[in-house]
Design a protein around this motif. Structure first.
Motif, mmCIF file in Angstrom:
data_model
loop_
_atom_site.group_PDB
_atom_site.id
_atom_site.type_symbol
_atom_site.label_atom_id
_atom_site.label_comp_id
_atom_site.label_asym_id
_atom_site.label_seq_id
_atom_site.Cartn_x
_atom_site.Cartn_y
_atom_site.Cartn_z
ATOM 1 N N ARG A 88 18.304 -82.231 38.067
ATOM 2 C CA ARG A 88 17.256 -83.116 38.572
ATOM 3 C C ARG A 88 16.949 -84.268 37.629
ATOM 4 N NH1 ARG A 88 12.244 -78.755 38.242
ATOM 5 N NH2 ARG A 88 11.982 -78.743 35.973
ATOM 6 N N GLY A 89 17.408 -84.189 36.382
ATOM 7 C CA GLY A 89 17.279 -85.332 35.490
ATOM 8 C C GLY A 89 15.981 -85.424 34.720
ATOM 9 N N TRP A 90 15.107 -84.448 34.859
ATOM 10 C CA TRP A 90 13.856 -84.452 34.093
ATOM 11 C C TRP A 90 13.361 -83.012 33.942
ATOM 12 C CZ3 TRP A 90 10.287 -82.072 37.112
ATOM 13 C CH2 TRP A 90 10.410 -82.194 38.496
ATOM 14 N N GLY A 91 12.538 -82.800 32.938
ATOM 15 C CA GLY A 91 11.914 -81.502 32.753
ATOM 16 C C GLY A 91 12.856 -80.396 32.329
ATOM 17 N N GLU A 92 14.017 -80.748 31.710
ATOM 18 C CA GLU A 92 14.927 -79.683 31.286
ATOM 19 C C GLU A 92 14.299 -78.908 30.136
ATOM 20 O OE1 GLU A 92 19.261 -79.501 29.219
ATOM 21 O OE2 GLU A 92 19.187 -80.377 31.233
ATOM 22 N N PRO A 93 14.322 -77.577 30.219
ATOM 23 C CA PRO A 93 13.673 -76.771 29.184
ATOM 24 C C PRO A 93 14.626 -76.433 28.046
ATOM 25 C CG PRO A 93 14.422 -75.339 30.918
ATOM 26 C CD PRO A 93 14.826 -76.745 31.316
ATOM 27 N N SER A 94 14.054 -75.917 26.987
ATOM 28 C CA SER A 94 14.858 -75.347 25.916
ATOM 29 C C SER A 94 14.098 -74.169 25.327
ATOM 30 C CB SER A 94 15.147 -76.374 24.816
ATOM 31 O OG SER A 94 13.951 -76.774 24.170
ATOM 32 N N GLY A 95 14.846 -73.221 24.831
ATOM 33 C CA GLY A 95 14.272 -72.079 24.124
ATOM 34 C C GLY A 95 15.211 -71.697 23.000
ATOM 35 N N GLU A 96 14.714 -71.726 21.789
ATOM 36 C CA GLU A 96 15.582 -71.489 20.628
ATOM 37 C C GLU A 96 15.830 -70.008 20.381
ATOM 38 O OE1 GLU A 96 13.765 -73.431 17.328
ATOM 39 O OE2 GLU A 96 13.629 -75.375 18.364
ATOM 40 N N LYS A 97 14.861 -69.163 20.733
ATOM 41 C CA LYS A 97 14.969 -67.743 20.425
ATOM 42 C C LYS A 97 14.470 -66.895 21.582
ATOM 43 C CE LYS A 97 14.195 -68.117 15.401
ATOM 44 N NZ LYS A 97 13.350 -67.631 14.268
ATOM 45 N N HIS A 98 15.009 -65.692 21.699
ATOM 46 C CA HIS A 98 14.424 -64.675 22.558
ATOM 47 C C HIS A 98 13.171 -64.123 21.870
ATOM 48 C CE1 HIS A 98 17.850 -64.411 25.315
ATOM 49 N NE2 HIS A 98 18.656 -64.397 24.264
ATOM 50 N N VAL A 99 12.157 -63.793 22.658
ATOM 51 C CA VAL A 99 10.963 -63.165 22.092
ATOM 52 C C VAL A 99 11.337 -61.859 21.393
ATOM 53 C CG1 VAL A 99 8.771 -62.046 22.669
ATOM 54 C CG2 VAL A 99 9.333 -64.272 23.652
ATOM 55 N N ALA A 100 12.314 -61.149 21.929
ATOM 56 C CA ALA A 100 12.767 -59.911 21.287
ATOM 57 C C ALA A 100 13.224 -60.175 19.856
ATOM 58 C CB ALA A 100 13.895 -59.282 22.098
#
Length: 368
Positions: A88-100
């Motif tokens: 969609r070209g906007w709002g792409e997320p990122s997450g560096e780590k799992h909460v675990a």
């Protein structure tokens, strides 16, 4: 901060240990009109959004996690979720780590986590439950199983994955269980059975949307709002929490070590130019499974939000950054540390582009 007689009654119970976890989620570039309405001059996109996770522990040692954020492997989500996020070209997320992994790095035994609670099933809350042992149950809200189980790929249109449930108990809270009760306007479920942690039925934004209420001292609570709102301006001001006459907004000051005192009338002016009443929230939600129901839920939550003994934190709450102590520190002393007062109106800093000009601002040493 509020009329002194506002109360939100909660039955007596035990105290739980609460820790707020930065899931490392970052969501950038979300258009304002995708999430809320009416438009706000100078605010076309929302600030970069986190997703907070909450670790709740009873005196008996039972532990539960409320939400998991976006995991590093989000591109492996169900195609009905992953494909739009990448195209969609906007709002792409990122997450560096799992909460675990965040928990394990601080010496938390993952097998000690009894429950994962999804406030709801949207991609930025579910993490990857498969990173926890099968002994950790997954708790969802009413209607979830009928709508989404058993998950993708067995169910091609499901936004969640079979691997999220594989080998673990999937428990749906219907609020008809033996530990169910009523807290204020909300059907509630006493998860630990000791009055320290309640799940609240908060419908509207998504099928089975849940909030959480944790007792942090004998008479104080933190309410975990999930996606009841995406910005403080969807909740405040209200008839119970009108705009104050003067508001301290530290980030509007250009002088280091100073805070900016802004007149509440300036923000009432913003309300008037956008067709809003002075004591109604700046925004209404524009996204959700049932928007009228979402608005009804928000109105119910305003009673809790106005109570001085309740600290309301929604999942993407940017206003608590730099205010609260994060995991592994505890959040139980939030009232003594005045976190609520420091964070409550900080969302107004996002509206600086809409403030009337010229605006007379008084700058004072921070903390005054």
């Amino acid at each position: 901060m509020r009329p002194p007689d506002q109360k939100f009654a909660v039955p007596d119970g035990a105290v739980a240990r609460l820790r707020i976890i930065d899931t490392t989620t970052k969501i950038k570039g979300l258009p304002l009109d995708y999430l809320m309405t009416p438009a706000m001059p100078g605010m076309d996109v929302l600030p970069e959004a986190p997703t907070w996770s909450f670790l709740v522990e009873s005196d008996t040692g039972r532990k539960a996690l409320f939400d998991l954020g976006v995991p590093p492997n989000w591109r492996e989500f169900s195609p009905v979720v992953a494909t739009p996020l990448q195209t969609r070209g906007w709002g792409e997320p990122s997450g560096e780590k799992h909460v675990a992994d965040i928990l394990a790095e601080e010496g938390v035994d993952l097998s000690s986590i009894n429950s994962i609670i999804w406030s709801h099933w949207h991609y930025d809350h579910i993490g990857d439950p498969s990173t926890f042992p099968p002994s950790t149950e997954l708790i969802v809200g009413s209607g979830f199983k009928e709508a989404f189980y058993p998950g993708w790929p067995a169910r091609q249109d499901s936004p969640v994955r079979e691997s999220d449930f594989a080998g673990r108990n999937l428990r749906e809270i219907t609020f008809s269980e033996p530990n169910a009760l009523q807290i204020g306007p909300f059907p509630a479920y006493d998860l630990f059975g000791d009055g320290s942690f309640y799940l609240l039925d908060t419908p509207g934004h998504a099928i089975g949307h849940l909030a959480g209420l944790v007792r942090t001292t004998p008479d104080t609570f933190v309410m975990m709002g999930g996606d009841l709102c995406h910005h403080g301006g969807e909740l405040r001001p209200s008839e119970m929490m009108p705009l104050p006459a003067q508001i301290h907004l530290p980030s509007l000051s250009l002088t280091p070590g100073c805070a900016c005192i802004c007149p509440g009338s300036a923000f009432q002016h913003i309300q008037g130019t956008r067709g809003r009443k002075a004591n109604e929230p700046f925004f209404d939600p524009a996204i959700g499974y049932d928007i009228p129901e979402t608005i009804r839920t928000i109105k119910k939550v305003q009673g809790a939000d106005a109570a001085e003994n309740i600290f309301f934190i929604y999942a993407h709450d940017t206003s608590i950054r730099g205010v609260v102590d994060l995991f592994p520190a505890t959040a139980n002393e939030w009232k003594a540390k005045e976190w609520r007062e420091k964070a409550f109106w900080r969302f107004l800093e996002d509206f600086c582009g809409a403030l009337p000009s010229p605006l007379s601002l008084k700058r004072v040493p921070a903390g005054q």
